[in-house]
Enzyme design. Structure first.
Site, PDB file in Angstrom:
ATOM      1  N   GLU A  39      82.109  59.907   6.523  1.00 52.05           N
ATOM      2  CA  GLU A  39      81.204  59.614   6.751  1.00 52.05           C
ATOM      3  C   GLU A  39      79.540  59.428   7.752  1.00 52.05           C
ATOM      4  OE1 GLU A  39      83.267  56.140   8.931  1.00 52.05           O
ATOM      5  OE2 GLU A  39      83.287  57.365  10.510  1.00 52.05           O
ATOM      6  N   TYR A  40      79.326  60.954   8.384  1.00 50.94           N
ATOM      7  CA  TYR A  40      78.889  61.584   8.501  1.00 50.94           C
ATOM      8  C   TYR A  40      77.828  62.465   7.291  1.00 50.94           C
ATOM      9  CZ  TYR A  40      75.299  65.380  10.264  1.00 50.94           C
ATOM     10  OH  TYR A  40      74.465  66.125  10.539  1.00 50.94           O
ATOM     11  N   ASP A  41      78.693  63.014   6.270  1.00 54.71           N
ATOM     12  CA  ASP A  41      77.645  63.347   5.056  1.00 54.71           C
ATOM     13  C   ASP A  41      77.342  62.629   4.029  1.00 54.71           C
ATOM     14  OD1 ASP A  41      78.660  65.894   5.486  1.00 54.71           O
ATOM     15  OD2 ASP A  41      81.104  66.454   4.450  1.00 54.71           O
ATOM     16  N   LEU A  87      76.312  77.877   6.145  1.00 49.42           N
ATOM     17  CA  LEU A  87      76.926  78.956   4.700  1.00 49.42           C
ATOM     18  C   LEU A  87      76.578  77.540   3.477  1.00 49.42           C
ATOM     19  CD1 LEU A  87      80.186  80.727   6.277  1.00 49.42           C
ATOM     20  CD2 LEU A  87      77.684  81.545   5.119  1.00 49.42           C
ATOM     21  N   GLU A 120      86.908  86.895   4.805  1.00 50.55           N
ATOM     22  CA  GLU A 120      87.744  85.951   6.037  1.00 50.55           C
ATOM     23  C   GLU A 120      87.596  84.770   6.381  1.00 50.55           C
ATOM     24  OE1 GLU A 120      83.428  87.700   8.354  1.00 50.55           O
ATOM     25  OE2 GLU A 120      83.648  89.712   6.547  1.00 50.55           O
ATOM     26  N   LYS A 122      87.576  81.307   7.654  1.00 49.85           N
ATOM     27  CA  LYS A 122      86.548  80.837   8.299  1.00 49.85           C
ATOM     28  C   LYS A 122      87.189  79.884  10.156  1.00 49.85           C
ATOM     29  CE  LYS A 122      82.604  77.335   7.427  1.00 49.85           C
ATOM     30  NZ  LYS A 122      82.871  76.464   8.266  1.00 49.85           N
ATOM     31  N   ASP A 124      87.571  78.066  12.956  1.00 49.42           N
ATOM     32  CA  ASP A 124      86.443  76.962  13.816  1.00 49.42           C
ATOM     33  C   ASP A 124      86.596  77.109  14.659  1.00 49.42           C
ATOM     34  OD1 ASP A 124      85.359  74.490  13.155  1.00 49.42           O
ATOM     35  OD2 ASP A 124      87.326  73.398  12.191  1.00 49.42           O
ATOM     36  N   ARG A 143      74.114  78.716  18.793  1.00 49.70           N
ATOM     37  CA  ARG A 143      73.292  78.978  17.611  1.00 49.70           C
ATOM     38  C   ARG A 143      72.526  77.744  17.894  1.00 49.70           C
ATOM     39  NH1 ARG A 143      76.130  77.603  11.605  1.00 49.70           N
ATOM     40  NH2 ARG A 143      75.835  75.612  12.771  1.00 49.70           N
ATOM     41  N   GLU A 182      82.505  83.922  16.661  1.00 50.64           N
ATOM     42  CA  GLU A 182      83.176  82.470  16.476  1.00 50.64           C
ATOM     43  C   GLU A 182      83.727  82.335  18.008  1.00 50.64           C
ATOM     44  OE1 GLU A 182      81.940  80.638  14.734  1.00 50.64           O
ATOM     45  OE2 GLU A 182      83.348  79.456  13.943  1.00 50.64           O
ATOM     46  N   TYR A 234      81.910  88.515  13.641  1.00 50.75           N
ATOM     47  CA  TYR A 234      82.093  88.841  11.963  1.00 50.75           C
ATOM     48  C   TYR A 234      80.568  88.651  10.729  1.00 50.75           C
ATOM     49  CZ  TYR A 234      80.958  83.752  12.731  1.00 50.75           C
ATOM     50  OH  TYR A 234      80.541  82.549  13.331  1.00 50.75           O
ATOM     51  N   LYS A 316      82.011  86.814   1.025  1.00 48.54           N
ATOM     52  CA  LYS A 316      80.778  87.721   1.103  1.00 48.54           C
ATOM     53  C   LYS A 316      80.802  88.836   0.453  1.00 48.54           C
ATOM     54  CE  LYS A 316      80.701  87.289   6.286  1.00 48.54           C
ATOM     55  NZ  LYS A 316      80.715  87.151   7.375  1.00 48.54           N
ATOM     56  N   LYS A 340      85.500  76.033   1.060  1.00 50.04           N
ATOM     57  CA  LYS A 340      86.365  75.055   2.619  1.00 50.04           C
ATOM     58  C   LYS A 340      87.565  73.926   1.692  1.00 50.04           C
ATOM     59  CE  LYS A 340      84.347  73.275   5.247  1.00 50.04           C
ATOM     60  NZ  LYS A 340      82.918  73.133   5.538  1.00 50.04           N
ATOM     61  N   CYS A 437      94.767  36.162  20.264  1.00 40.94           N
ATOM     62  CA  CYS A 437      94.038  37.836  20.568  1.00 40.94           C
ATOM     63  C   CYS A 437      95.200  38.070  21.397  1.00 40.94           C
ATOM     64  CB  CYS A 437      93.333  37.022  21.323  1.00 40.94           C
ATOM     65  SG  CYS A 437      92.906  38.570  22.262  1.00 40.94           S
ATOM     66  N   CYS A 440      93.906  37.797  25.161  1.00 39.27           N
ATOM     67  CA  CYS A 440      93.909  36.933  25.668  1.00 39.27           C
ATOM     68  C   CYS A 440      94.802  35.272  25.406  1.00 39.27           C
ATOM     69  CB  CYS A 440      92.443  35.836  26.342  1.00 39.27           C
ATOM     70  SG  CYS A 440      91.354  35.834  24.149  1.00 39.27           S
ATOM     71  N   CYS A 455      87.725  37.767  18.184  1.00 38.02           N
ATOM     72  CA  CYS A 455      88.597  36.962  19.419  1.00 38.02           C
ATOM     73  C   CYS A 455      87.078  36.262  19.885  1.00 38.02           C
ATOM     74  CB  CYS A 455      88.962  37.947  20.528  1.00 38.02           C
ATOM     75  SG  CYS A 455      89.319  36.940  21.942  1.00 38.02           S
ATOM     76  N   CYS A 460      87.615  36.806  27.680  1.00 37.72           N
ATOM     77  CA  CYS A 460      88.750  38.071  26.971  1.00 37.72           C
ATOM     78  C   CYS A 460      88.537  38.763  27.868  1.00 37.72           C
ATOM     79  CB  CYS A 460      88.575  37.704  25.856  1.00 37.72           C
ATOM     80  SG  CYS A 460      89.829  38.730  25.729  1.00 37.72           S
TER      81      CYS A 460
HETATM   82  S1  IVH Z   1      78.644  84.226   8.527  1.00 41.01           S
HETATM   83  C1  IVH Z   1      74.791  84.064   7.592  1.00 41.01           C
HETATM   84  N1  IVH Z   1      81.667  84.178   8.904  1.00 41.01           N
HETATM   85  O1  IVH Z   1      81.195  79.431   9.873  1.00 41.01           O
HETATM   86  C2  IVH Z   1      76.117  83.925   7.892  1.00 41.01           C
HETATM   87  N2  IVH Z   1      80.498  82.721   9.649  1.00 41.01           N
HETATM   88  O2  IVH Z   1      79.140  77.614   8.112  1.00 41.01           O
HETATM   89  C3  IVH Z   1      76.745  82.865   8.330  1.00 41.01           C
HETATM   90  N3  IVH Z   1      81.945  80.902   9.937  1.00 41.01           N
HETATM   91  O3  IVH Z   1      78.241  78.847  11.302  1.00 41.01           O
HETATM   92  C4  IVH Z   1      77.977  83.108   9.852  1.00 41.01           C
HETATM   93  N4  IVH Z   1      84.261  82.436  10.344  1.00 41.01           N
HETATM   94  O4  IVH Z   1      80.121  79.234  12.740  1.00 41.01           O
HETATM   95  C5  IVH Z   1      80.179  83.853   8.871  1.00 41.01           C
HETATM   96  N5  IVH Z   1      84.448  85.177   8.967  1.00 41.01           N
HETATM   97  C6  IVH Z   1      83.332  84.296   8.923  1.00 41.01           C
HETATM   98  C7  IVH Z   1      83.125  83.236  10.329  1.00 41.01           C
HETATM   99  C8  IVH Z   1      81.778  82.103   9.899  1.00 41.01           C
HETATM  100  C9  IVH Z   1      83.387  81.202  10.715  1.00 41.01           C
HETATM  101  C10 IVH Z   1      81.382  79.909  10.286  1.00 41.01           C
HETATM  102  C11 IVH Z   1      80.194  80.069  11.318  1.00 41.01           C
HETATM  103  C12 IVH Z   1      78.930  80.056  10.754  1.00 41.01           C
HETATM  104  C13 IVH Z   1      79.559  78.083  10.136  1.00 41.01           C
HETATM  105  C14 IVH Z   1      79.044  78.566   8.900  1.00 41.01           C
END
Ligand code: IVH
Length: 734
Positions: A39-41, A87, A120, A122, A124, A143, A182, A234, A316, A340, A437, A440, A455, A460
């Site tokens: 929804e945010y996106d 990223l 690597e 990712k 959370d 950040r 992280e 990382y 990377k 993702k 309801c 109530c 309602c 209520c």
């Molecule tokens: S590299 C410029 N490596 O993902 C390089 N980020 O969507 C940016 N994250 O803010 C970070 N694991 O919080 C990198 N192995 C990883 C990561 C990682 C998690 C998170 C990080 C970053 C976000 C970017």
């Protein structure tokens, strides 16, 4: 009419900016999101499109131009000299391959098929910058918006995985070494923590990420110390002063393994690991994009075997020399991409469908599920939004259903399992929206052409409770310790029925109430008492008047100064206020002149709740300061006439002047400093512009504001001279 259409687009853009900023705040600062990532996106996408179609509406301060949210002010600001970027994402193999093709174009002399990539997980969690000076941990910063983060050193110092001193046997290290990584909470520890919090009756977290963020945002590091936080390193950030022998080595022949500066990402990780910083064991170096994709798929398949939450794989380019050549866009480097994972789905049994009644009376159906672990947390309830959604999804109590949560926080029921061995051969009976309801017993009604059911009984108990919950919430009167659970308990026990009842509570009313020791009673009553001093703008939000958000409330409060003046105004003069349209104006008039609301407002005022806005002296012409002649029902009794405020407030030394405060002014919280300016007639915009009268620079100021002040030649006032500025309204010493 073209003009009206343009106005509508501009209004929509403004609304979207406000929504997005609000949700950024909920997500990044309060760790308590209210909408799903999807929804945010959608909101961001809609705003981006408007900005593309109407470049004049693309304001520099638009949330589309920044990452995350600005710091919340609890911690000192830290400037990242090397920005902490975001990223770009890839969701499919095609998108990952397309990234590879871009690399090929940008690096015509490189054989991308033979290029090494570091893959690597990712994790959370919360991105963190750690600074080591001569091998000693000196600072940790979040950040923030990528340029300015928050100083969370004291809290991060309690995280055992973060070494206080880098392993001396693997040194020497650069004099100034910034390590990025992280802070996260392992999944099992998260579950245990939530269970403890639940048992103690304190706040539980939606998922490990929120839990890590909330744990870092503690005023008291001792609290952070009790939270099971960990860290993966990382990335390198700012580096200054290479170790002498390595600097010489680097000059001679480029760096070799184990030397500074490292030549590849894998080497960076090896160096960090040897220094004693934790590096994920699940990182792999692979050759070529297809191998990188294979690794992404492998991690996706095994994501639940990992002891921490991952929402993707960061791929990377390994060679750091290529990082320099590839560079970055305004928000993300070109040498990395986040692959993702698709939204996570699980099946579970739908036990019942129930209906909850909100503060406006809206009846929302929700699914009661057999608890299932999905997207990082256990889900037992999921909203079904409205009657049509239940029909469209065709979910029925007893069904096996698919639940999704992606890195999202709000779980969603997608529909029944209709294929495969688990599909029901005979579906259970269809569920019908109740006609009464559940709270109530009054009738539930759905208007023609609308999707929501209501309602309509104003008495209520559910609506009453939810109104008080909203009143006490953070965006309202911010009464600490008065969350939904307690409000529901109080309503149930007959202690309260509306917000004004809160201010009549006495210690004896809590006697014998479950979970109420003398201390918590005293704390709660103190928090309620404290809320009396919130300005009118907060009260207006807390009352939950339809369409009135923080911005509209502030505009109204600043223009009219008092509740009494507002109540006396007609819809026309309300609508004339900038940022307030006809819809808001009508809603305010209707609310303030509803007899039941008038009674509550009178009682709030009589209890001593502030009904004025600091810094507003005179009611505007036509606002009817004389005492509600224009308002049917005679306005709000018990509210001091606006004139009292004119005489009682501090002298208006800063009338019409904009003063920006950055950093902490000793003796003032950020809010107090702003209130001090506002109450003297000044304005406190969030950023420095040509119109700024002065910038007050306190301790740990934000570099952005002081730099801009310097660039524009705006006078800088040191914190010591703040009191003088308030008193005289003149630039101290000038
Ligand atoms: S590299 C410029 N490596 O993902 C390089 N980020 O969507 C940016 N994250 O803010 C970070 N694991 O919080 C990198 N192995 C990883 C990561 C990682 C998690 C998170 C990080 C970053 C976000 C970017």
């Amino acid at each position: 009419m073209a003009e009206t259409a343009d106005e509508e687009v501009a209004a929509r853009a403004a609304e979207l900016r406000e929504f997005i900023t609000y949700h950024n705040q909920r997500y990044y600062v309060l760790d308590s999101p209210e909408v799903t990532d999807a929804e945010y996106d959608d909101l961001v996408r809609e705003l981006r499109q408007i900005e593309v179609d109407h470049p004049a509406l693309a304001l520099p301060e638009s949330p589309t131009q920044s990452v995350g949210a600005a710091p919340a002010g609890l911690f000192a600001e830290v400037r990242h000299r090397v920005p902490m970027m975001s990223l770009d994402n890839a969701f499919t193999e095609e998108e990952l391959t397309a990234w590879g093709e871009r690399l090929r174009r940008q690096l015509p002399d490189v054989d991308v098929d033979r290029l090494d990539f570091c893959c690597e997980p990712k994790v959370d969690g919360v991105a963190m910058s750690l600074t080591y000076v001569d091998g000693r941990f000196t600072q940790a910063a979040t950040r923030g918006d990528g340029v300015t983060g928050e100083d969370v050193t004291a809290n991060v110092a309690t995280v055992r995985a973060v070494p206080a001193v880098l392993d001396p046997t693997s040194g020497p290290y650069p004099h100034h070494l910034e390590v990025r990584g992280e802070i996260y909470m392992p999944t099992a520890d998260f579950a245990a923590l939530n269970a403890r919090q639940e048992a103690a009756g304190t706040k539980t977290f939606a998922n490990p990420r929120n839990s890590a963020a909330g744990s870092l945002r503690q005023k008291d590091p001792a609290v952070t110390a009790t939270r099971p936080l960990s860290f993966w390193a990382y990335q390198l950030g700012e580096i200054d002063g290479l170790p002498p022998e390595d600097a010489a080595g680097a000059r001679r022949a480029g760096a070799g393994p184990g030397r500074w500066p490292p030549a590849g990402q894998t080497e960076v990780l090896a160096l960090l690991g040897r220094a004693g910083l934790p590096v994920s064991p699940d990182i792999r170096r692979v050759r070529g994009i297809s191998a990188a994709f294979a690794r992404c798929r492998e991690v996706a398949e095994h994501r639940h075997d990992l002891p921490y939450e991952v929402d993707g794989v960061v791929v990377k380019v390994d060679d750091l020399a290529l990082h320099d050549r590839l560079g970055a866009t305004s928000r993300a480097p070109r040498w990395a991409i986040a692959f993702k994972f698709p939204p996570e789905e699980r099946t579970t049994r739908l036990r019942h469908i129930e209906v909850s009644i909100g503060r406006t009376g809206r009846a929302t159906p929700f699914a009661v599920l057999e608890p299932v672990f999905v997207g990082g947390s256990t889900v037992g309830l999921a909203t079904l939004h409205n009657e049509d959604q239940v029909k469209a999804k065709d979910v029925r109590p007893g069904d096996l259903v698919v639940v999704r949560k992606a890195g999202d926080v709000i779980p969603e029921v997608l529909g029944p399992v209709t294929t495969g061995p688990h599909a029901a051969r005979r579906r259970p009976p269809v569920w019908h929206f109740p006609t009464a309801c559940p709270s109530c017993g009054g009738p539930l009604t759905r208007l023609e052409g609308e999707s929501d059911t209501y309602c309509t009984n104003i008495d209520c108990p559910s609506q009453r409770g939810q109104r008080v919950v909203h009143f006490a919430s953070r965006s309202g009167m911010d009464i600490e310790g008065l969350g939904e659970r307690r409000v529901v308990q109080f309503v149930h026990e007959g202690l309260i029925a509306d917000p004004a009842d809160l201010y009549a509570l006495t210690p004896d009313r809590f006697e014998g109430l479950e979970g109420f020791a003398a201390l918590s009673t005293a704390n709660l009553l103190a928090a309620i008492e404290h809320s009396k001093s919130r300005p009118l703008s907060r009260l207006l939000v807390a009352l939950g008047i339809r369409h009135v958000g923080p911005t509209g409330a502030r505009a109204l409060a600043r223009s009219f100064g008092s509740l009494q003046a507002l109540a006396a105004a007609d819809a026309g003069s309300l609508a004339a206020v900038e940022g307030v349209g006809g819809v808001i104006a009508d809603s305010v008039v209707e609310f303030l002149h509803n007899p039941a609301n008038e009674t509550v407002l009178d009682r709030l005022a009589a209890a001593g709740v502030t009904t004025t806005e600091p810094g507003v002296r005179f009611p505007p012409p036509g606002a009817g300061a004389g005492g509600g002649g224009a308002a049917p029902g005679g306005g709000v009794a018990g509210v001091p006439p606006a004139g009292v405020l004119a005489g009682g407030g501090p002298p208006q030394t800063l009338a019409g002047k904009s003063v920006v405060v950055t950093g902490t002014v000793p003796g003032f919280t950020r809010e107090e400093a702003e209130e001090a300016i506002l109450s003297r007639g000044g304005k406190t915009p969030g950023s420095v512009s040509k119109k700024t009268f002065a910038v007050v620079v306190g301790e740990a100021p934000g570099a952005a504001k002081s730099n801009k002040a310097e660039a524009l030649g705006i006078p800088i006032v040191p914190a010591e001279a703040f009191a003088e500025l308030l008193e005289s309204g003149e630039l101290p010493g000038g």
